[in-house]
Design an enzyme around this catalytic site. Structure first.
Site, PDB file in Angstrom:
ATOM      1  N   ASP A   1      40.083  45.036  39.973  1.00 49.04           N
ATOM      2  CA  ASP A   1      41.160  44.623  40.882  1.00 49.04           C
ATOM      3  C   ASP A   1      42.415  45.428  40.553  1.00 49.04           C
ATOM      4  O   ASP A   1      42.816  45.502  39.388  1.00 49.04           O
ATOM      5  CB  ASP A   1      41.440  43.126  40.708  1.00 49.04           C
TER       6      ASP A   1
ATOM      7  N   HIS B   1      45.498  45.061  42.266  1.00 50.69           N
ATOM      8  CA  HIS B   1      46.721  44.441  42.787  1.00 50.69           C
ATOM      9  C   HIS B   1      47.665  44.106  41.630  1.00 50.69           C
ATOM     10  O   HIS B   1      47.235  43.558  40.622  1.00 50.69           O
ATOM     11  CB  HIS B   1      46.386  43.170  43.571  1.00 50.69           C
TER      12      HIS B   1
ATOM     13  N   SER C   1      36.634  39.814  42.317  1.00 52.71           N
ATOM     14  CA  SER C   1      37.066  40.046  40.933  1.00 52.71           C
ATOM     15  C   SER C   1      37.283  38.757  40.146  1.00 52.71           C
ATOM     16  O   SER C   1      37.505  38.791  38.939  1.00 52.71           O
ATOM     17  CB  SER C   1      38.351  40.884  40.920  1.00 52.71           C
TER      18      SER C   1
END
Length: 214
Positions: A102, A104, A155
């Site tokens: 992931d 982000h 995730s």
């Protein structure tokens, strides 16, 4: 205008240079200490957090204020404390990151900035952090809290893997674990054995302050 009111205006206006100059002048003129300014910043960030919770300001305002405060602490207040041979009082050490697979980072970075401005020592590991990296860093710095963010449903399972690895290594009781991110929930946190869950940066601060006392 009081020192706190002036600082609050500069934070709200995202005036990073202005806040750096004002804090530096206060220190040089011995009108305030770095420790006192840190306490003021903590109360300002609580005020801004309350505004966000009450929907009086929006996410960009929250991020802008947190970034300004983090820079001033990093570049002005921390060096001032170290220069006189002191150490910044810390509420605890937090290792934080976005889990494996992931990338982000905005929400996680906002939590890290808020933790920092609220008096925590923060180790932000970035994105795509593996279970081994979380645990190795926590061991290296003698952390109190491991915080994991996940913004993708695919995730989420990596949050569970970190806890399973802690158990495998006999370290689960050594650290408090908090999880967060859009697809997660309080039920998910309980399911994987985390100590807390938070929906946003403000909740994360409150949750971490609560679990670190237990």
């Amino acid at each position: 205008m009081s020192i706190e009111e002036k600082m609050k205006n500069l934070v709200v206006e995202w005036d990073e240079d202005g806040l750096k100059e004002f804090c530096s002048s206060l220190l040089e003129q011995k009108r305030s200490s770095a420790e006192e300014l840190l306490k003021i910043i903590g109360s300002i960030m609580k005020f801004i957090g309350d505004q966000f919770e009450n929907e009086e300001i929006f996410l960009p305002d929250l991020i802008g204020a947190a970034n300004v405060v983090k820079t001033v602490i990093d570049e002005v207040l921390d060096p001032a404390i170290r220069a006189i041979g002191g150490e910044k009082n810390t509420l605890g050490k937090v290792v934080i990151g976005t889990v494996e697979s992931d990338v982000h980072s905005i929400g996680k970075d906002l939590v890290a900035s808020f933790l920092f401005s609220n008096g925590f020592e923060v180790y932000n590991l970035g994105v795509e952090v593996t279970a081994e990296e979380f645990i190795n860093k926590a061991e290296e710095v003698s952390a109190d809290i491991i915080g994991m963010s996940s913004l993708l449903t695919m995730s989420m399972d990596f949050q569970k893997q970190v806890i399973e690895e802690l158990i495998k290594r006999g370290l689960r009781d050594k650290y408090k674990v908090i999880v967060g991110g859009a697809p997660t929930s309080e039920e998910w946190a309980k399911q994987i054995g985390a100590d807390a869950w938070a929906d946003d940066a403000i909740e994360a601060i409150a949750a971490i302050k609560k679990i670190i006392k237990n």
